[in-house]
Design a protein around this motif. Structure first.
Motif, PDB file in Angstrom:
ATOM      1  N   VAL A  67       0.842  -0.721  -0.037  1.00 29.46           N
ATOM      2  CA  VAL A  67      -0.111  -0.088  -0.026  1.00 29.46           C
ATOM      3  C   VAL A  67       0.664   1.190   0.146  1.00 29.46           C
ATOM      4  CG1 VAL A  67      -1.813  -0.941   1.383  1.00 29.46           C
ATOM      5  CG2 VAL A  67      -0.436   0.623   2.623  1.00 29.46           C
ATOM      6  N   LEU A  68       0.615   2.493  -0.097  1.00 34.77           N
ATOM      7  CA  LEU A  68       1.158   3.773  -0.079  1.00 34.77           C
ATOM      8  C   LEU A  68       0.140   4.526   0.146  1.00 34.77           C
ATOM      9  CD1 LEU A  68       0.322   5.375  -2.717  1.00 34.77           C
ATOM     10  CD2 LEU A  68       1.627   4.023  -4.183  1.00 34.77           C
ATOM     11  N   TRP A  69       0.572   6.232   0.853  1.00 35.47           N
ATOM     12  CA  TRP A  69       0.317   6.781   1.110  1.00 35.47           C
ATOM     13  C   TRP A  69       1.538   7.205   0.818  1.00 35.47           C
ATOM     14  CZ3 TRP A  69       1.988   9.085   6.018  1.00 35.47           C
ATOM     15  CH2 TRP A  69       2.471   8.555   6.529  1.00 35.47           C
ATOM     16  N   SER A  70       0.898   9.383   1.697  1.00 31.70           N
ATOM     17  CA  SER A  70       2.195  10.452   1.175  1.00 31.70           C
ATOM     18  C   SER A  70       2.275  11.591   2.679  1.00 31.70           C
ATOM     19  CB  SER A  70       2.042  11.042   0.156  1.00 31.70           C
ATOM     20  OG  SER A  70       0.877  11.044  -0.451  1.00 31.70           O
ATOM     21  N   LEU A  71       3.342  12.087   2.731  1.00 31.59           N
ATOM     22  CA  LEU A  71       3.359  13.154   3.714  1.00 31.59           C
ATOM     23  C   LEU A  71       3.919  14.130   3.808  1.00 31.59           C
ATOM     24  CD1 LEU A  71       2.614  13.299   6.936  1.00 31.59           C
ATOM     25  CD2 LEU A  71       4.513  12.014   7.052  1.00 31.59           C
ATOM     26  N   SER A  72       4.050  15.073   3.581  1.00 29.82           N
ATOM     27  CA  SER A  72       3.937  16.555   3.992  1.00 29.82           C
ATOM     28  C   SER A  72       5.625  16.811   3.898  1.00 29.82           C
ATOM     29  CB  SER A  72       3.314  17.366   3.990  1.00 29.82           C
ATOM     30  OG  SER A  72       3.830  18.986   3.674  1.00 29.82           O
TER      31      SER A  72
ATOM     32  N   VAL B 178      -2.751   1.479   8.938  1.00 25.04           N
ATOM     33  CA  VAL B 178      -3.746   2.468   8.833  1.00 25.04           C
ATOM     34  C   VAL B 178      -4.436   2.933   8.908  1.00 25.04           C
ATOM     35  CG1 VAL B 178      -4.329   3.191   5.896  1.00 25.04           C
ATOM     36  CG2 VAL B 178      -2.289   2.337   6.133  1.00 25.04           C
ATOM     37  N   ASN B 179      -5.291   3.030   9.681  1.00 21.97           N
ATOM     38  CA  ASN B 179      -6.297   3.072   9.986  1.00 21.97           C
ATOM     39  C   ASN B 179      -7.752   3.762   9.281  1.00 21.97           C
ATOM     40  OD1 ASN B 179      -5.738   1.830  13.758  1.00 21.97           O
ATOM     41  ND2 ASN B 179      -4.420   3.271  12.326  1.00 21.97           N
ATOM     42  N   VAL B 180      -8.231   2.772   8.627  1.00 23.28           N
ATOM     43  CA  VAL B 180      -9.084   2.976   7.524  1.00 23.28           C
ATOM     44  C   VAL B 180     -10.709   3.655   8.857  1.00 23.28           C
ATOM     45  CG1 VAL B 180     -10.548   2.661   5.809  1.00 23.28           C
ATOM     46  CG2 VAL B 180      -8.768   1.861   5.773  1.00 23.28           C
ATOM     47  N   LEU B 181     -10.721   4.721   8.464  1.00 19.99           N
ATOM     48  CA  LEU B 181     -11.414   5.230   8.886  1.00 19.99           C
ATOM     49  C   LEU B 181     -13.601   4.909   8.664  1.00 19.99           C
ATOM     50  CD1 LEU B 181     -10.988   8.931  10.566  1.00 19.99           C
ATOM     51  CD2 LEU B 181     -10.046   6.429  11.737  1.00 19.99           C
ATOM     52  N   ALA B 182     -14.545   5.236  10.052  1.00 18.74           N
ATOM     53  CA  ALA B 182     -15.820   4.862   9.099  1.00 18.74           C
ATOM     54  C   ALA B 182     -16.556   5.799   9.380  1.00 18.74           C
ATOM     55  CB  ALA B 182     -15.910   3.272  10.730  1.00 18.74           C
TER      56      ALA B 182
ATOM     57  N   ALA C 180     -11.668  -0.574   8.515  1.00 18.13           N
ATOM     58  CA  ALA C 180     -10.048  -2.130   8.292  1.00 18.13           C
ATOM     59  C   ALA C 180      -8.751  -1.026   9.088  1.00 18.13           C
ATOM     60  CB  ALA C 180     -10.282  -1.988   6.889  1.00 18.13           C
ATOM     61  N   TRP C 181      -8.254  -2.092   9.317  1.00 15.82           N
ATOM     62  CA  TRP C 181      -6.463  -1.587   9.683  1.00 15.82           C
ATOM     63  C   TRP C 181      -5.798  -3.054   9.024  1.00 15.82           C
ATOM     64  CZ3 TRP C 181     -11.105  -3.574  12.724  1.00 15.82           C
ATOM     65  CH2 TRP C 181     -11.174  -2.387  13.673  1.00 15.82           C
ATOM     66  N   PHE C 182      -4.906  -1.641   8.685  1.00 14.88           N
ATOM     67  CA  PHE C 182      -3.552  -2.501   8.195  1.00 14.88           C
ATOM     68  C   PHE C 182      -2.060  -2.203   8.358  1.00 14.88           C
ATOM     69  CE2 PHE C 182      -6.797  -1.610   5.198  1.00 14.88           C
ATOM     70  CZ  PHE C 182      -6.957  -2.598   4.216  1.00 14.88           C
ATOM     71  N   GLU C 183      -1.674  -3.418   9.052  1.00 18.88           N
ATOM     72  CA  GLU C 183      -0.207  -3.483   9.703  1.00 18.88           C
ATOM     73  C   GLU C 183       0.916  -3.032   8.844  1.00 18.88           C
ATOM     74  OE1 GLU C 183      -0.661  -5.068  13.573  1.00 18.88           O
ATOM     75  OE2 GLU C 183      -2.623  -5.520  13.258  1.00 18.88           O
ATOM     76  N   CYS C 184       1.629  -2.761   8.795  1.00 17.59           N
ATOM     77  CA  CYS C 184       2.897  -2.480   7.672  1.00 17.59           C
ATOM     78  C   CYS C 184       3.705  -2.657   7.672  1.00 17.59           C
ATOM     79  CB  CYS C 184       1.989  -1.184   6.709  1.00 17.59           C
ATOM     80  SG  CYS C 184       0.784  -1.231   6.005  1.00 17.59           S
TER      81      CYS C 184
ATOM     82  N   GLY D 208       3.929   0.848   2.112  1.00 17.15           N
ATOM     83  CA  GLY D 208       4.296  -0.221   3.577  1.00 17.15           C
ATOM     84  C   GLY D 208       4.404  -1.962   2.522  1.00 17.15           C
ATOM     85  N   ARG D 209       4.708  -2.924   3.711  1.00 14.41           N
ATOM     86  CA  ARG D 209       4.089  -4.016   2.974  1.00 14.41           C
ATOM     87  C   ARG D 209       3.181  -4.612   4.268  1.00 14.41           C
ATOM     88  NH1 ARG D 209       6.509  -8.601   0.282  1.00 14.41           N
ATOM     89  NH2 ARG D 209       7.644  -7.541  -0.447  1.00 14.41           N
ATOM     90  N   VAL D 210       2.040  -5.083   3.897  1.00 13.59           N
ATOM     91  CA  VAL D 210       1.210  -4.929   4.833  1.00 13.59           C
ATOM     92  C   VAL D 210       1.542  -6.831   4.711  1.00 13.59           C
ATOM     93  CG1 VAL D 210      -1.469  -5.979   4.727  1.00 13.59           C
ATOM     94  CG2 VAL D 210      -0.578  -3.843   3.583  1.00 13.59           C
TER      95      VAL D 210
END
Length: 165
Positions: free
Chosen positions: A57-62, A79-83, A121-125, A141-143
């Motif tokens: 998975v990927l994400w970006s940060l300033s 990565v905690n995916v909000l409900a 959902a939760w992804f631990e990477c 991140g590698r899940v």
């Protein structure tokens, strides 16, 4: 036909941001532990899947984020995916100058990365790779572990929180 050697006209940053806002995204809170063992977390909508084999998975940060050093150095993040009902949690983790984890009960994930309650959902990477991307760093991140619950997701579109109809 446009001359490929001629400079492109400058972008109107606000217009570009508004156009990008036409793409609906989910809302996540990315968490890890800092060097001092304290939890670190922030709201992120730039999350996406990359690959199923291997699971990436990927994400970006300033580059200007005060949390950048913690995420560059950590071994793992979650990565905690909000409900849909977690709009307040998203705003809380987007705020600055507060103790984002004060009084919150979390479960420790891989590498100590906090797992927030009530998510869909939760992804631990494992923090696999980082790439320069303009004024951001792209984290890959590698899940290593994941879970999901049957909850509707919180969405962000057009500069506002949204819910599935």
């Amino acid at each position: 036909m446009r001359d490929p050697h001629r400079a492109a006209p400058p972008f109107d940053a606000r217009a570009l941001r508004d156009a990008l806002g036409g793409f609906a995204t989910g809302v996540t809170v990315i968490t890890t532990c800092g060097d001092d063992g304290r939890p670190v977390g922030l709201t992120v909508s730039s999350f996406n899947s990359v690959s199923l084999d291997p699971p990436l998975v990927l994400w970006s940060l300033s580059l200007h984020s005060p949390n950048l050093a913690a995420f560059r150095r950590c071994s793992h993040y979650a990565v905690n995916v909000l409900a849909a009902e977690q709009e307040g949690l998203s705003a809380h983790f987007a705020a600055s100058g507060i103790d984002r984890f004060g009084g919150m009960e979390v479960q420790p994930g891989l590498g100590g990365a906090p797992l927030l309650p009530g998510c869909c959902a939760w992804f631990e990477c494992r923090n696999e790779a980082r790439h320069a991307g303009g004024d951001h760093i792209i984290f890959v991140g590698r899940v290593e572990r994941f879970a999901r619950e049957d909850r509707a997701p919180l969405l962000f579109h057009g500069g506002r929180y949204r819910r599935l109809a």
